[in-house]
Design a protein around this motif. Structure first.
Motif, mmCIF file in Angstrom:
data_model
loop_
_atom_site.group_PDB
_atom_site.id
_atom_site.type_symbol
_atom_site.label_atom_id
_atom_site.label_comp_id
_atom_site.label_asym_id
_atom_site.label_seq_id
_atom_site.Cartn_x
_atom_site.Cartn_y
_atom_site.Cartn_z
ATOM 1 N N ILE A 158 0.835 -1.199 0.000
ATOM 2 C CA ILE A 158 0.000 0.000 0.000
ATOM 3 C C ILE A 158 0.871 1.250 0.000
ATOM 4 C CG2 ILE A 158 -1.632 1.341 1.384
ATOM 5 C CD1 ILE A 158 -2.820 -1.350 2.319
ATOM 6 N N ALA A 159 1.922 1.241 0.840
ATOM 7 C CA ALA A 159 2.808 2.398 0.926
ATOM 8 C C ALA A 159 3.481 2.675 -0.406
ATOM 9 C CB ALA A 159 3.852 2.173 2.014
ATOM 10 N N ALA A 160 3.773 1.573 -1.146
ATOM 11 C CA ALA A 160 4.475 1.729 -2.409
ATOM 12 C C ALA A 160 3.579 2.340 -3.476
ATOM 13 C CB ALA A 160 5.009 0.381 -2.882
ATOM 14 N N GLU A 161 2.237 2.273 -3.266
ATOM 15 C CA GLU A 161 1.311 2.776 -4.272
ATOM 16 C C GLU A 161 0.810 4.184 -3.939
ATOM 17 O OE1 GLU A 161 0.853 1.339 -7.195
ATOM 18 O OE2 GLU A 161 2.383 -0.011 -6.433
ATOM 19 N N GLU A 162 1.725 5.026 -3.499
ATOM 20 C CA GLU A 162 1.385 6.416 -3.249
ATOM 21 C C GLU A 162 2.603 7.286 -3.523
ATOM 22 O OE1 GLU A 162 0.160 6.650 0.825
ATOM 23 O OE2 GLU A 162 2.205 6.619 1.591
ATOM 24 N N VAL A 163 2.342 8.567 -3.646
ATOM 25 C CA VAL A 163 3.420 9.526 -3.853
ATOM 26 C C VAL A 163 3.000 10.819 -3.167
ATOM 27 C CG1 VAL A 163 2.475 10.277 -6.081
ATOM 28 C CG2 VAL A 163 4.898 10.656 -5.561
ATOM 29 N N ASN A 164 3.935 11.464 -2.497
ATOM 30 C CA ASN A 164 3.645 12.662 -1.714
ATOM 31 C C ASN A 164 4.195 13.898 -2.402
ATOM 32 O OD1 ASN A 164 2.543 11.040 0.436
ATOM 33 N ND2 ASN A 164 4.651 10.508 0.973
ATOM 34 N N VAL A 165 3.339 14.877 -2.590
ATOM 35 C CA VAL A 165 3.688 16.098 -3.311
ATOM 36 C C VAL A 165 3.583 17.303 -2.381
ATOM 37 C CG1 VAL A 165 3.087 17.634 -5.223
ATOM 38 C CG2 VAL A 165 2.886 15.148 -5.503
ATOM 39 N N TYR A 166 4.622 18.147 -2.369
ATOM 40 C CA TYR A 166 4.562 19.457 -1.719
ATOM 41 C C TYR A 166 4.427 20.470 -2.849
ATOM 42 C CZ TYR A 166 6.205 17.678 2.843
ATOM 43 O OH TYR A 166 6.322 17.013 4.038
ATOM 44 N N ILE B 160 7.965 26.078 1.812
ATOM 45 C CA ILE B 160 8.234 24.661 1.560
ATOM 46 C C ILE B 160 9.687 24.318 1.859
ATOM 47 C CG2 ILE B 160 8.482 22.946 -0.284
ATOM 48 C CD1 ILE B 160 5.834 23.845 -1.388
ATOM 49 N N ALA B 161 10.603 25.185 1.477
ATOM 50 C CA ALA B 161 12.020 24.922 1.747
ATOM 51 C C ALA B 161 12.260 24.790 3.248
ATOM 52 C CB ALA B 161 12.890 26.032 1.161
ATOM 53 N N GLN C 255 10.115 23.940 5.503
ATOM 54 C CA GLN C 255 9.474 22.700 5.954
ATOM 55 C C GLN C 255 10.383 21.504 5.692
ATOM 56 O OE1 GLN C 255 6.460 22.378 7.438
ATOM 57 N NE2 GLN C 255 6.404 20.146 7.477
ATOM 58 N N LEU C 256 10.985 21.462 4.516
ATOM 59 C CA LEU C 256 11.872 20.356 4.168
ATOM 60 C C LEU C 256 13.108 20.333 5.069
ATOM 61 C CD1 LEU C 256 11.668 20.638 0.290
ATOM 62 C CD2 LEU C 256 10.737 18.796 1.677
ATOM 63 N N VAL C 257 13.628 21.496 5.407
ATOM 64 C CA VAL C 257 14.787 21.571 6.299
ATOM 65 C C VAL C 257 14.421 21.016 7.671
ATOM 66 C CG1 VAL C 257 16.329 23.143 7.537
ATOM 67 C CG2 VAL C 257 15.893 23.490 5.099
ATOM 68 N N ARG C 258 13.255 21.386 8.181
ATOM 69 C CA ARG C 258 12.823 20.896 9.493
ATOM 70 C C ARG C 258 12.645 19.376 9.494
ATOM 71 N NH1 ARG C 258 9.506 25.557 9.349
ATOM 72 N NH2 ARG C 258 7.709 24.302 8.678
ATOM 73 N N GLU C 259 12.101 18.850 8.409
ATOM 74 C CA GLU C 259 11.827 17.413 8.343
ATOM 75 C C GLU C 259 13.083 16.593 8.106
ATOM 76 O OE1 GLU C 259 7.304 17.847 6.508
ATOM 77 O OE2 GLU C 259 8.999 17.384 5.204
ATOM 78 N N GLY C 260 14.064 17.181 7.431
ATOM 79 C CA GLY C 260 15.315 16.485 7.185
ATOM 80 C C GLY C 260 15.126 15.164 6.468
ATOM 81 N N GLU C 261 15.912 14.159 6.843
ATOM 82 C CA GLU C 261 15.880 12.876 6.153
ATOM 83 C C GLU C 261 14.596 12.090 6.407
ATOM 84 O OE1 GLU C 261 18.554 9.783 7.890
ATOM 85 O OE2 GLU C 261 19.193 11.454 9.177
ATOM 86 N N TYR C 262 13.774 12.562 7.333
ATOM 87 C CA TYR C 262 12.509 11.892 7.615
ATOM 88 C C TYR C 262 11.333 12.517 6.849
ATOM 89 C CZ TYR C 262 15.373 10.086 11.385
ATOM 90 O OH TYR C 262 16.389 9.492 12.092
ATOM 91 N N SER C 263 11.632 13.421 5.958
ATOM 92 C CA SER C 263 10.570 14.080 5.199
ATOM 93 C C SER C 263 9.826 13.075 4.325
ATOM 94 C CB SER C 263 11.162 15.178 4.310
ATOM 95 O OG SER C 263 10.150 15.723 3.480
ATOM 96 N N ALA D 297 15.252 27.456 -7.858
ATOM 97 C CA ALA D 297 16.645 27.738 -7.536
ATOM 98 C C ALA D 297 16.886 27.670 -6.032
ATOM 99 C CB ALA D 297 17.041 29.111 -8.072
ATOM 100 N N GLU D 298 15.930 28.153 -5.254
ATOM 101 C CA GLU D 298 16.072 28.102 -3.797
ATOM 102 C C GLU D 298 16.188 26.663 -3.306
ATOM 103 O OE1 GLU D 298 13.730 29.569 0.254
ATOM 104 O OE2 GLU D 298 12.597 29.210 -1.586
ATOM 105 N N LEU D 299 15.351 25.783 -3.834
ATOM 106 C CA LEU D 299 15.392 24.382 -3.431
ATOM 107 C C LEU D 299 16.735 23.737 -3.772
ATOM 108 C CD1 LEU D 299 11.815 23.325 -4.592
ATOM 109 C CD2 LEU D 299 12.577 23.685 -2.235
ATOM 110 N N VAL D 300 17.251 24.076 -4.952
ATOM 111 C CA VAL D 300 18.545 23.533 -5.371
ATOM 112 C C VAL D 300 19.664 24.086 -4.507
ATOM 113 C CG1 VAL D 300 20.244 23.485 -7.230
ATOM 114 C CG2 VAL D 300 17.824 23.096 -7.736
ATOM 115 N N ASN D 301 19.672 25.402 -4.309
ATOM 116 C CA ASN D 301 20.746 26.039 -3.566
ATOM 117 C C ASN D 301 20.809 25.581 -2.108
ATOM 118 O OD1 ASN D 301 21.437 27.461 -5.860
ATOM 119 N ND2 ASN D 301 20.282 29.282 -5.307
ATOM 120 N N ARG D 302 19.687 25.171 -1.570
ATOM 121 C CA ARG D 302 19.649 24.711 -0.183
ATOM 122 C C ARG D 302 19.823 23.194 -0.061
ATOM 123 N NH1 ARG D 302 15.225 28.274 3.128
ATOM 124 N NH2 ARG D 302 16.239 27.135 4.838
ATOM 125 N N GLY D 303 20.118 22.555 -1.187
ATOM 126 C CA GLY D 303 20.402 21.117 -1.157
ATOM 127 C C GLY D 303 19.215 20.254 -0.794
#
Length: 338
Positions: free
Chosen positions: A21-29, A61-62, A64-72, A86-92
Motif C-alpha cells: 500500500i505504501a508503495a502505491e502512493e506519492v507525496n507532493v509538496y 516549503i524549503a 518545511q523540508l529543512v525541518r523534516e530532514g531525512e525523515y521528510s 533555484a532556492e530548493l537547489v541552492n539549499r540542497g
C-alpha cells in the motif's frame, strides 16, 4: 518451532500488504493551488493506481523540508517560478533525476543542467495596456521603455521582490549587467502610479479603474480573468503585449518540479514526474491553467492561442536563476517597494 513459523507467517502477511500500500502512493509538496494541479493528479491515479497525497502551501516549503530532514515524506516538489526552484537547489533539498522520458519532453532551455529541476509550463511576463488610453503596444516595445519619461505616473506593478518580478530583473541582469539594470529599475520606480502592491490581477483592475495605464503581469492571469464573471470587465479593459519582440524576446518564466532529496517513494515520484511532462498532463495544463505547455507540439488552449505567437527569450532559466540574489540586491538598493 511450529509456533515460531506461524508467528513469522503472520508478520509477513501483515507487513507485506502494508508495504504494498505504501508503495502505491506519492507525496507532493506544492506551491501551485489545488484546482490547478488536481486534474493532473486525478488522471495520474486513474492511469496508474498510485494515490497522490498533496500538501499545499503559499510559502515556506524549503523551510518545511529543512525541518523534516531525512525523515521528510516529500517525494515531488512543485513550484510556481524559477526563483523557487533555484532556492530548493541552492539549499540542497532536491536530487538529480535521470529520465529519458523527461529529457525528450522538456527542452534543454527549460531544465537544470544537473537534472535537479524541470519546467512543466511556461508563462510570459508581459505588459498589459489600457485599451482606451494607450492601445496595443507595437512589436518595437521593450521592457526598457517602462523607464522612459512618457510613462511617468502611468505604471502599476506588484512588489518588485515578488518572485515573478525578481525573475524578470534577473533576466535583465543576464542580458545587460547590473549597472544598466539598476538604472532601469530607478526609472521604472520613478514612473510608478502608486506604491507596488497587490497581485497581477490587481494591476489590471487598477488599469480598468484609471489608476494607471500599463502594468506588468503573467500571461495566464488574463485567461483567469476572462473566465471570472467579476473580473472579465478588467480583462476586457486591457491588451496583452509581448515586449522585446525585435530584440531578446519576451521573458518566460515557468512552473516546475523537482524530486525531494529524501524521497521515500522514488519510483512513484519518477512516474509522476514523467506523466506531468507528457501529452495528456500537458494538455490539461494548457486548458485548465491557460499556460503554455513546455512540451513542444502540445496544442495551446483556444484562448491562449488567440493572443498570438511571440518570440520568447532564449536565455536559459538556469542562467537567470544565477542572478537571483543580485536582482534582490538591486531592488533593495533602489528601494523599489518603498
Amino acid at each position: 518451532m511450529k509456533k515460531l513459523l506461524t508467528l513469522s507467517a503472520l508478520v509477513c502477511a501483515t507487513v507485506a500488504p502494508a508495504a504494498a500500500i505504501a508503495a502505491e502512493e506519492v507525496n507532493v509538496y506544492s506551491y501551485r493551488q489545488p484546482f490547478l494541479v488536481e486534474p493532473m493528479f486525478n488522471e495520474f491515479t486513474k492511469e496508474t493506481g498510485i494515490k497522490v497525497n498533496v500538501k499545499f502551501a503559499k510559502q515556506g516549503i524549503a523551510e518545511q523540508l529543512v525541518r523534516e530532514g531525512e525523515y521528510s515524506p516529500a517525494d515531488v516538489l512543485l513550484t510556481t517560478d524559477i526563483s523557487r526552484l533555484a532556492e530548493l537547489v541552492n539549499r540542497g533539498l532536491v536530487q538529480a533525476v535521470n529520465s529519458d522520458v523527461i529529457e525528450a519532453n522538456v527542452p534543454a532551455q527549460y531544465q537544470d543542467k544537473e537534472n535537479e529541476w524541470f519546467a512543466l509550463t511556461l508563462r510570459t511576463r508581459n505588459v498589459y495596456s489600457s485599451r482606451d488610453r494607450v492601445g496595443k503596444l507595437g512589436d518595437d516595445f521593450d521592457y526598457a521603455d517602462l523607464a522612459k519619461p512618457e510613462y511617468k505616473g502611468r505604471i502599476c506593478t506588484r512588489s518588485g521582490k515578488h518572485p515573478y518580478n525578481i525573475s524578470l530583473v534577473s533576466s535583465m541582469i543576464a542580458h545587460q549587467g547590473e549597472a544598466a539594470t539598476k538604472t532601469w529599475l530607478e526609472g521604472v520606480k520613478a514612473n510608478l502610479a502608486r506604491k507596488p502592491q497587490g497581485n497581477d490581477r490587481g494591476q489590471v483592475k487598477a488599469i480598468k479603474e484609471g489608476l494607471c495605464d500599463v502594468s506588468l503581469g503573467n500571461s495566464y492571469y488574463l485567461g483567469k480573468m476572462v473566465n471570472d464573471a467579476e473580473q472579465k470587465a478588467w480583462a476586457d479593459a486591457v491588451y496583452i503585449n509581448f515586449p522585446n519582440q525585435n530584440s531578446t524576446g519576451t521573458h518566460v518564466n515557468v512552473s516546475g518540479m523537482a524530486m525531494a532529496k529524501y524521497s521515500p517513494n522514488k519510483d512513484n515520484a519518477l512516474k509522476l514526474m514523467e506523466f506531468l511532462t507528457d501529452d495528456k498532463a500537458q494538455q490539461l495544463y494548457a486548458e485548465v491553467n491557460f499556460e503554455y505547455p513546455v512540451k513542444e507540439g502540445v496544442k495551446r488552449s483556444e484562448l491562449v492561442a488567440s493572443w498570438g505567437d511571440f518570440k520568447a527569450d532564449t536565455i536559459s532559466l538556469g542562467e537567470i536563476a544565477d542572478h537571483h540574489e543580485a536582482a534582490i540586491k538591486l531592488l533593495d538598493e533602489v528601494k523599489f517597494d518603498l
